[in-house]
Design a protein around this motif. Structure first.
Motif, short mmCIF file in Angstrom:
data_model
loop_
_atom_site.label_atom_id
_atom_site.label_comp_id
_atom_site.label_asym_id
_atom_site.label_seq_id
_atom_site.Cartn_x
_atom_site.Cartn_y
_atom_site.Cartn_z
N PRO A 1 3.87 -2.93 3.48
CA PRO A 1 3.59 -4.17 2.76
C PRO A 1 2.24 -4.74 3.13
O PRO A 1 1.71 -4.49 4.20
CB PRO A 1 4.72 -5.09 3.22
CG PRO A 1 5.05 -4.62 4.59
CD PRO A 1 4.82 -3.13 4.57
N VAL A 2 1.71 -5.49 2.22
CA VAL A 2 0.55 -6.32 2.51
C VAL A 2 1.17 -7.70 2.75
O VAL A 2 1.61 -8.35 1.82
CB VAL A 2 -0.44 -6.34 1.33
CG1 VAL A 2 -1.58 -7.31 1.62
CG2 VAL A 2 -0.95 -4.96 1.04
N GLY A 3 1.29 -8.06 3.99
CA GLY A 3 2.05 -9.26 4.34
C GLY A 3 3.33 -8.83 5.04
O GLY A 3 3.45 -7.72 5.55
N VAL B 1 9.88 6.18 2.20
CA VAL B 1 10.00 5.49 3.48
C VAL B 1 9.17 4.23 3.34
O VAL B 1 8.01 4.29 2.92
CB VAL B 1 9.49 6.36 4.65
CG1 VAL B 1 9.51 5.59 5.95
CG2 VAL B 1 10.30 7.64 4.77
N TYR B 2 9.79 3.08 3.64
CA TYR B 2 9.06 1.82 3.46
C TYR B 2 9.33 0.88 4.62
O TYR B 2 10.31 1.02 5.34
CB TYR B 2 9.39 1.17 2.12
CG TYR B 2 10.83 0.76 1.94
CD1 TYR B 2 11.25 -0.54 2.21
CD2 TYR B 2 11.78 1.67 1.50
CE1 TYR B 2 12.57 -0.92 2.03
CE2 TYR B 2 13.09 1.31 1.31
CZ TYR B 2 13.48 0.01 1.59
OH TYR B 2 14.79 -0.36 1.41
N GLN B 3 8.44 -0.05 4.77
CA GLN B 3 8.48 -0.97 5.90
C GLN B 3 8.70 -2.40 5.41
O GLN B 3 8.10 -2.82 4.42
CB GLN B 3 7.17 -0.88 6.68
CG GLN B 3 7.17 -1.64 7.98
CD GLN B 3 5.85 -1.48 8.71
OE1 GLN B 3 4.81 -1.26 8.10
NE2 GLN B 3 5.88 -1.60 10.01
N ILE C 1 0.87 -1.18 0.00
CA ILE C 1 0.00 0.00 0.00
C ILE C 1 0.90 1.22 0.00
O ILE C 1 1.81 1.33 0.82
CB ILE C 1 -0.92 0.01 1.23
CG1 ILE C 1 -1.82 -1.21 1.20
CG2 ILE C 1 -1.72 1.30 1.29
CD1 ILE C 1 -2.58 -1.44 2.49
N MET C 2 0.64 2.13 -0.93
CA MET C 2 1.47 3.33 -1.04
C MET C 2 0.64 4.57 -0.71
O MET C 2 -0.45 4.76 -1.24
CB MET C 2 2.01 3.45 -2.46
CG MET C 2 2.86 4.67 -2.67
SD MET C 2 3.49 4.67 -4.36
CE MET C 2 4.05 6.33 -4.48
#
Length: 77
Positions: free
Chosen positions: A20-22, A45-47, A2-3
């Motif tokens: 993320p999805v998951g 920025v990402y997870q 998801i962004m």
């Protein structure tokens, strides 16, 4: 994944946030997104799992890492 496009701005540059999805974003999607951000002067920025990462210039990465180190979310004032 998801962004949240241009979820916040850092020094006048838009910062996209990806969760993320998951457990983690797919490598192909994350590779595409980092290329897109580099080509369009966007920050990211990402997870992955429970850890946050920053993509952009070193000073942006350091700023985000310091925020996280203080227990703050990667975005905000």
């Amino acid at each position: 994944m998801i962004m949240l496009a241009a979820n916040f701005f850092w020094r006048g540059l838009p910062v996209d946030v990806v969760v993320p999805v998951g457990e983690r974003p797919k490598k192909k999607a994350l590779d595409w997104l980092t290329r897109f951000c580099a080509e369009n002067r966007r920050l990211l920025v990402y997870q992955v799992a429970d850890e946050w990462f920053a993509f952009g210039p070193p000073v942006f990465q350091t700023d985000i890492a310091e925020r996280l180190g203080r227990g703050q979310p990667p975005w905000g004032d």
